[in-house]
Design an enzyme around this catalytic site. Structure first.
Site, PDB file in Angstrom:
ATOM      1  N   ASP A 149      -9.641  23.177   2.519  1.00 22.65           N
ATOM      2  CA  ASP A 149      -9.235  23.390   3.857  1.00 22.65           C
ATOM      3  C   ASP A 149      -8.301  24.608   4.030  1.00 22.65           C
ATOM      4  O   ASP A 149      -8.226  25.433   3.306  1.00 22.65           O
ATOM      5  CB  ASP A 149      -8.677  22.160   4.605  1.00 22.65           C
TER       6      ASP A 149
ATOM      7  N   HIS B  34      -4.605  22.274  10.299  1.00 23.70           N
ATOM      8  CA  HIS B  34      -6.151  21.373  10.153  1.00 23.70           C
ATOM      9  C   HIS B  34      -5.981  20.890   8.846  1.00 23.70           C
ATOM     10  O   HIS B  34      -6.373  19.383   8.626  1.00 23.70           O
ATOM     11  CB  HIS B  34      -7.291  22.624  10.031  1.00 23.70           C
TER      12      HIS B  34
ATOM     13  N   ASN C  96     -19.533  21.209  15.162  1.00 23.39           N
ATOM     14  CA  ASN C  96     -19.360  20.987  16.501  1.00 23.39           C
ATOM     15  C   ASN C  96     -20.121  22.069  17.005  1.00 23.39           C
ATOM     16  O   ASN C  96     -20.328  23.180  16.855  1.00 23.39           O
ATOM     17  CB  ASN C  96     -17.865  21.109  17.047  1.00 23.39           C
TER      18      ASN C  96
ATOM     19  N   SER D 132     -14.659  17.635  12.159  1.00 19.58           N
ATOM     20  CA  SER D 132     -13.610  18.034  11.214  1.00 19.58           C
ATOM     21  C   SER D 132     -12.508  16.883  10.973  1.00 19.58           C
ATOM     22  O   SER D 132     -12.099  16.838   9.886  1.00 19.58           O
ATOM     23  CB  SER D 132     -13.131  19.271  11.410  1.00 19.58           C
TER      24      SER D 132
END
Length: 391
Positions: A76, A105, A195, A262
């Site tokens: 990430d 994130h 998404n 996510s």
């Protein structure tokens, strides 16, 4: 739901906003000659138990396992190792910008997987006792697919049991090869299904989630149904909570308004870690199969097997699996350990039979003599005669 205008959520969601965004070249891209200012959006000090944590009720699995002995790699934007609820065993930076999380994130994803269970804090991760490895492959909301591939290979080489990839990209040979390599190393790869937004046009599958063998995760709301933004074009294995999610955030803070596939993926990565800890003999294929079979069930495109069920995934007894993981039968004894029975001795048997017959005959003779002799003596050895009339 994607375009709610929450700065922190919007920035984080770009990591899985769509194939046309996630790995597009970024203007002013970070490089050693062009360092970025590390200033992630600020989180808050307040934290509560999100509906997702209540819905999955993964704390009910903790008497069986908390993920001890399992290594989970988070690929990430880095992880804030200073957060009191996030314990990182190793941080690796592939970007040249340092291991810190400048987006937020990665810290949120790590918290959902393994946030420490701390007294008086209602939030906790699914598997708080796993060993976390942070592999930073981007320093912003976009990244490079080549670094993503390298990160997956690095995670496999570090013997990660589970790898979480809350990032989507286009199909690429390097990425496919990296996924195949990790799967061959018995890694469970969990990836976000991606998404979609109305302005994205025709949705396309997100990778690595769409590759065979990857545990692809879609987003569900409190009603258990797939959220509108969850990419249904990507093949989905299971759903997990993906809206109004609470997790850890850089600066020892929290966010309670996160959404996206996510943030659904790390819930499933945590469940995969619990399964691997409880069933260490299962390979990555059977771990994925167990999670899919024990999900709550659903209908409709993009829902897969339905909402992931941590308790059943860990504790359910699957008949086919009992056979598959039964203890190996012991090897046969080597020749000569047990002696063969000797062949029958026919001569001995014949002699024994003869002696038995003779013995029986002698016994009969003795019996007869013992009855006849007394009678003969009594009559003086005179022959007997028949009685006449009148006697």
């Amino acid at each position: 739901m994607v375009g709610r205008g929450i700065p922190a959520s919007a920035l984080a969601l770009l990591l899985v906003a769509g194939p046309s965004v996630a790995f597009a070249p970024a203007a002013g891209a970070v490089s050693p000659a062009n360092p970025a200012r590390c200033a992630p959006p600020r989180g808050g000090a307040q934290v509560g138990e999100s509906w997702g944590q209540r819905r999955l009720a993964f704390t009910g699995v903790w008497p069986l396992t908390r993920g001890d002995g399992v290594t989970v790699a988070v690929i990430d934007s880095g992880v804030d190792t200073r957060h009191p609820q996030v314990r990182v065993a190793r941080s690796i930076d592939l970007t040249g910008t340092g291991p810190q999380d400048c987006v937020g994130h990665g810290t949120a994803v790590a918290g959902i997987i393994a946030g420490d269970d701390m007294r008086e804090i209602p939030f906790a991760g699914v598997a708080p006792k796993v060993r976390l490895i942070s592999i930073k492959q981007t320093n912003s909301e976009t990244g490079d697919v080549g670094l993503l591939a390298k990160a997956i290979i690095r995670a496999a080489d570090l013997r990660a049991d589970v790898v979480n990839v809350s990032i989507q990209a286009n199909d690429a040979p390097d990425l496919k090869s990296a996924v195949d390599y990790a799967l061959s190393m018995d890694v469970v790869i969990v990836a976000a299904a991606g998404n979609i937004k109305k302005e994205d046009g025709t949705p396309a599958p997100a990778y690595p989630a769409a590759y065979p063998g990857v545990l692809s995760v879609g987003s569900a709301g409190p009603d258990g149904k797939r959220t509108d933004f969850s990419n249904a074009t990507t093949p989905v294995s299971v759903l997990a909570p993906g809206t109004s999610i609470t997790s850890t955030w850089p600066g020892s803070g929290y966010r309670q308004d996160l959404e996206g596939t996510s943030y659904a993926a790390p819930y499933v990565a945590g469940v995969a870690a619990l399964v691997r800890a409880r069933h260490p003999n299962l390979d990555n294929v059977r771990v994925r199969r167990r999670i899919e079979i024990t999900a709550d069930g659903a209908t409709g495109t993009g829902t897969g097997a339905g909402m992931v069920n941590p308790l059943l995934a860990v504790s359910e007894i699957l008949p086919s699996e009992v056979v598959a993981i039964a203890p190996r039968q012991p090897d046969p004894l080597p020749p000569g350990v047990v002696r063969k029975a000797a062949p029958p001795d026919l001569q001995a048997i014949s002699l024994a039979t003869t002696l038995t017959v003779v013995a029986i005959a002698l016994a009969a003779l003795v019996t007869a003599v013992s009855l006849v002799v007394p009678l003969g003596r009594k009559r003086g050895w005179r022959p007997g005669r028949a009685k006449t009339a009148g006697e």
